[in-house]
Design an enzyme around this catalytic site. Sequence first.
Site, PDB file in Angstrom:
ATOM      1  CG  HIS A 153       4.040  -1.368  -4.747  1.00  0.00           C
ATOM      2  ND1 HIS A 153       2.897  -2.112  -4.799  1.00  0.00           N
ATOM      3  CD2 HIS A 153       5.001  -2.145  -5.325  1.00  0.00           C
ATOM      4  CE1 HIS A 153       3.135  -3.286  -5.383  1.00  0.00           C
ATOM      5  NE2 HIS A 153       4.406  -3.330  -5.696  1.00  0.00           N
ATOM      6  CG  ASN A 161      -1.917  -1.155   1.155  1.00  0.00           C
ATOM      7  OD1 ASN A 161      -2.100  -1.739   0.086  1.00  0.00           O
ATOM      8  ND2 ASN A 161      -2.523  -1.485   2.270  1.00  0.00           N
ATOM      9  CB  VAL A 162       0.988   4.082  -2.109  1.00  0.00           C
ATOM     10  CG1 VAL A 162       1.823   3.150  -2.982  1.00  0.00           C
ATOM     11  CG2 VAL A 162      -0.426   4.205  -2.671  1.00  0.00           C
ATOM     12  N   GLY A 211      -5.309  -9.089   2.764  1.00  0.00           N
ATOM     13  CA  GLY A 211      -5.905  -8.130   1.838  1.00  0.00           C
ATOM     14  C   GLY A 211      -5.136  -7.907   0.556  1.00  0.00           C
TER      15      GLY A 211
HETATM   16  P1  NAD Z   1      -5.809  -5.661  -5.001  1.00  0.00           P
HETATM   17  O1  NAD Z   1      -6.629  -4.437  -5.171  1.00  0.00           O
HETATM   18  O2  NAD Z   1      -5.289  -6.354  -6.195  1.00  0.00           O
HETATM   19  O3  NAD Z   1      -6.646  -6.738  -4.185  1.00  0.00           O
HETATM   20  C1  NAD Z   1      -7.323  -6.399  -3.011  1.00  0.00           C
HETATM   21  C2  NAD Z   1      -7.596  -7.681  -2.247  1.00  0.00           C
HETATM   22  O4  NAD Z   1      -8.142  -7.324  -0.976  1.00  0.00           O
HETATM   23  C3  NAD Z   1      -8.600  -8.597  -2.933  1.00  0.00           C
HETATM   24  O5  NAD Z   1      -8.106  -9.915  -2.943  1.00  0.00           O
HETATM   25  C4  NAD Z   1      -9.851  -8.483  -2.056  1.00  0.00           C
HETATM   26  O6  NAD Z   1     -10.589  -9.689  -1.995  1.00  0.00           O
HETATM   27  C5  NAD Z   1      -9.233  -8.175  -0.708  1.00  0.00           C
HETATM   28  N1  NAD Z   1     -10.122  -7.455   0.213  1.00  0.00           N
HETATM   29  C6  NAD Z   1     -11.164  -6.639  -0.080  1.00  0.00           C
HETATM   30  N2  NAD Z   1     -11.706  -6.162   1.057  1.00  0.00           N
HETATM   31  C7  NAD Z   1     -10.990  -6.676   2.082  1.00  0.00           C
HETATM   32  C8  NAD Z   1     -11.059  -6.545   3.492  1.00  0.00           C
HETATM   33  N3  NAD Z   1     -11.992  -5.777   4.066  1.00  0.00           N
HETATM   34  N4  NAD Z   1     -10.171  -7.229   4.259  1.00  0.00           N
HETATM   35  C9  NAD Z   1      -9.222  -8.011   3.673  1.00  0.00           C
HETATM   36  N5  NAD Z   1      -9.103  -8.170   2.349  1.00  0.00           N
HETATM   37  C10 NAD Z   1      -9.980  -7.512   1.556  1.00  0.00           C
HETATM   38  O7  NAD Z   1      -4.665  -5.262  -3.979  1.00  0.00           O
HETATM   39  P2  NAD Z   1      -3.122  -5.584  -3.990  1.00  0.00           P
HETATM   40  O8  NAD Z   1      -2.919  -7.042  -4.035  1.00  0.00           O
HETATM   41  O9  NAD Z   1      -2.557  -4.797  -2.863  1.00  0.00           O
HETATM   42  O10 NAD Z   1      -2.572  -4.984  -5.368  1.00  0.00           O
HETATM   43  C11 NAD Z   1      -2.936  -3.681  -5.786  1.00  0.00           C
HETATM   44  C12 NAD Z   1      -1.794  -2.713  -5.995  1.00  0.00           C
HETATM   45  O11 NAD Z   1      -2.339  -1.409  -6.083  1.00  0.00           O
HETATM   46  C13 NAD Z   1      -0.869  -2.662  -4.809  1.00  0.00           C
HETATM   47  O12 NAD Z   1       0.372  -2.998  -5.271  1.00  0.00           O
HETATM   48  C14 NAD Z   1      -0.880  -1.227  -4.288  1.00  0.00           C
HETATM   49  O13 NAD Z   1       0.365  -0.605  -4.483  1.00  0.00           O
HETATM   50  C15 NAD Z   1      -1.878  -0.491  -5.127  1.00  0.00           C
HETATM   51  N6  NAD Z   1      -3.030   0.049  -4.360  1.00  0.00           N
HETATM   52  C16 NAD Z   1      -2.819   0.559  -3.112  1.00  0.00           C
HETATM   53  C17 NAD Z   1      -3.882   1.029  -2.369  1.00  0.00           C
HETATM   54  C18 NAD Z   1      -3.598   1.594  -0.985  1.00  0.00           C
HETATM   55  O14 NAD Z   1      -2.496   2.092  -0.750  1.00  0.00           O
HETATM   56  N7  NAD Z   1      -4.536   1.494  -0.034  1.00  0.00           N
HETATM   57  C19 NAD Z   1      -5.177   0.974  -2.889  1.00  0.00           C
HETATM   58  C20 NAD Z   1      -5.356   0.444  -4.201  1.00  0.00           C
HETATM   59  C21 NAD Z   1      -4.272  -0.035  -4.910  1.00  0.00           C
END
Ligand code: NAD
Length: 251
Positions: free
Chosen positions: A120, A103-104, A188
């Site tokens: 990231h 996460n970022v 997650g």
């Molecule tokens: P992803 O978006 O590909 O997948 C999210 C996962 O979280 C899914 O498998 C989903 O089923 C699960 N999920 C949904 N709600 C949940 C909950 N309440 N508790 C636990 N799990 C839950 O995410 P990823 O694998 O991190 O890849 C996405 C890329 O995009 C990352 O590398 C990241 O850098 C970036 N990103 C970051 C953020 C952030 O910083 N919050 C947000 C979106 C994308």
Amino acid sequence: MADLIQRTAELLVNARQVVALTGAGISVESGIPPFRGKGGLWEKFDPMEVAHIDAFLNDPETVWNLLIKDMKTVLDTARPNAGHIGLVDLERLGVLQTVITQNVDGLHQLAGSSDVIEFHGNFAWLRCLDCSQRIKSTEVDLTRIPPHCQCGGIFRPDCVFFGEMIPHEALVRSQQLSAACDVMLVIGTSATVQPAASMPLIAKDNGADIIEINPEPTPLTARISDLPLMSAAARLMPRLVAAVRQRLPAG
Ligand code: NAD
Ligand code: ZN
């Protein structure tokens, strides 16, 4: 589920070294949409295309408008949830050492986790494409998109776009910790973005048990997850922390 939580807690208190790998899902309950899964940005557009470095370099204005601007507005006000706080509790109980996060959003640090590897990068910082100056995004005028540096160059978020390398130190340390831990908590993440998705495989190959917390199955679930806890992180973590506490000597 209650039995699975007890078994997970047992595994955690008996482990020598525990590492967590988190993804966008842990921040969903803080109001930040993930890329994939229900309500994900994927449903609106393909992040692999929009969040690709080539897309940004070709048309920074569009990528700023489509992806970064909205994301920043959400990130600026997001607060850690019970999932992030649960990981801090596990650290304070002496059970968890390090959080590797994709996460970022900076929410693990805001919650109080002391050893966070940002795989990231972080959205709180921007970097000039021309002179490489790094600056806090709060100090930049974001009403004009794309934002510009004093040198005239365009600012980019100081995070890793698709198509870019992972910061060397973050990658090497994550690989080492994944190989050395005996339990990995995978929370997650859809486990589809490389090379982050290979950390649980490295852990498993080196004999670690894999605990997965995610309401939906991922490519890891059937393949290598020893304990799949199919639940939202913010709902599950407090129960897991309570079960761990019960097993530790009081005080
Ligand atoms: P992803 O978006 O590909 O997948 C999210 C996962 O979280 C899914 O498998 C989903 O089923 C699960 N999920 C949904 N709600 C949940 C909950 N309440 N508790 C636990 N799990 C839950 O995410 P990823 O694998 O991190 O890849 C996405 C890329 O995009 C990352 O590398 C990241 O850098 C970036 N990103 C970051 C953020 C952030 O910083 N919050 C947000 C979106 C994308
Ligand atoms: Zn500059």
